[in-house]
Design a protein around this motif. Structure first.
Motif: not given
Length: 313
Positions: A115-117, A170-177
């Motif tokens: 994940r990107s944080l 903040y953890v980028l989880r959703r595809p758009a994020e």
């Protein structure tokens, strides 16, 4: 291409209503104590209860796209697993080929995923560079994350959105994020600002880690095989009060009709009997702060209602 700053240079508590009605209120509210104002709001909902109850994903990409993907996978008999987030509201009703389903989520384990944080560091106004980016110039997937981090920073973590963070990240989880300028790393090291004059500026830090995420599996439960069956489901689960004019005393019925016509009705304690009767009929007898989003079916029409209690000025 992201525009730069140079290119842009923005309830529920418990109280007895009978104790607040008529003479009884004098025993509860001393003359020197502040009195309370009860405001009942009622708005017409110009659709049927079944249509109102059905869930439709938004068209936007951040929440709408994952929801549509999940629905396509689970209805009528499938499963869809995501990691760290739920793509659908739980207990939402959806229709498919004349049958009706309710969405559910179950935890089916954990998995370590990359994940990107995102983290931000405040910087002083005098150190804001000319190429700083106005947060409102960014598209929703990036702007939303940065506003959440701004709120967290300014309140010292005492914000309603703190639960969305992993510590101060903040953890980028959703595809758009993940596909946004934050997710691709375009904004890593960039200065962003909440205002055009550089107030509330932050340097963005994006890192990549493998973290343990909860696995949420969505599925759909068949609840009705016809429109009539689904109507019964909706009335049993979503309608908070069902009334006809004949069920209410004349004064309470008049009060209800007036409130519908005007949109709201207010009374200060001690409450008149007609108002108390109406609140009880709407199942609002245990509210001493606020409640809203309730649904009323009254003489073949649907209404949304709520009650707010405030100190009278």
């Amino acid at each position: 291409m992201v525009p730069t700053r140079r290119q842009l240079l923005q309830v529920t508590g418990t109280v007895s209503l009978t104790a607040l009605a008529g003479c009884s209120a004098a025993n509860v509210l001393d003359g020197e104590e502040p009195t309370e104002e009860y405001t009942l709001h009622i708005d017409a909902v110009n659709t049927s209860p079944t249509e109102y109850a059905l869930y439709q994903p938004d068209d936007e990409s951040l929440f709408g796209t994952p929801a549509r993907t999940a629905l396509q996978a689970i209805v009528p008999e499938g499963r869809h697993t995501t990691y760290g987030y739920k793509p659908l509201p739980s207990d939402a009703y959806v229709e498919h080929d004349g049958s009706y389903f309710q969405t559910k989520h179950v935890v089916t384990g954990q998995e370590r995923v990359e994940r990107s944080l995102v983290q931000v560091t405040p910087i002083s106004e005098e150190n804001v560079p000319e190429d700083a980016i106005l947060i409102d110039a960014l598209e929703q997937p990036s702007a939303r994350v940065l506003k959440i981090l701004h709120s967290y920073t300014q309140t010292g973590g005492r914000t309603s959105t703190a639960e969305l963070l992993r510590g101060d990240q903040y953890v980028l989880r959703r595809p758009a994020e993940q596909e946004s300028p934050l997710g691709t790393g375009e904004l890593d090291g960039q200065v962003v600002t909440m205002t055009e004059d550089g107030t509330w500026a932050y340097r963005v830090h994006v890192t990549t880690e493998r973290i343990v995420e909860t696995a949420y599996t969505a599925l759909a439960v068949n609840v009705a095989s016809s429109r009539q069956q689904f109507r019964d489901v909706v009335f049993g689960s979503r309608i908070d009060a069902t009334l006809t004019a004949d069920e209410l005393p004349t004064d309470a019925r008049d009060r209800l009709d007036q409130t519908i016509n005007r949109g709201s009705s207010s009374e200060t304690a001690p409450l008149p009997d007609s108002f108390v009767t109406l609140l009880k009929a709407l199942h609002l007898g245990a509210v001493n702060t606020a409640t809203n989003g309730k649904l009323l079916w009254y003489d073949d029409a649907l209404y949304r209602y709520g009650l707010y209690v405030n100190d009278a000025s």
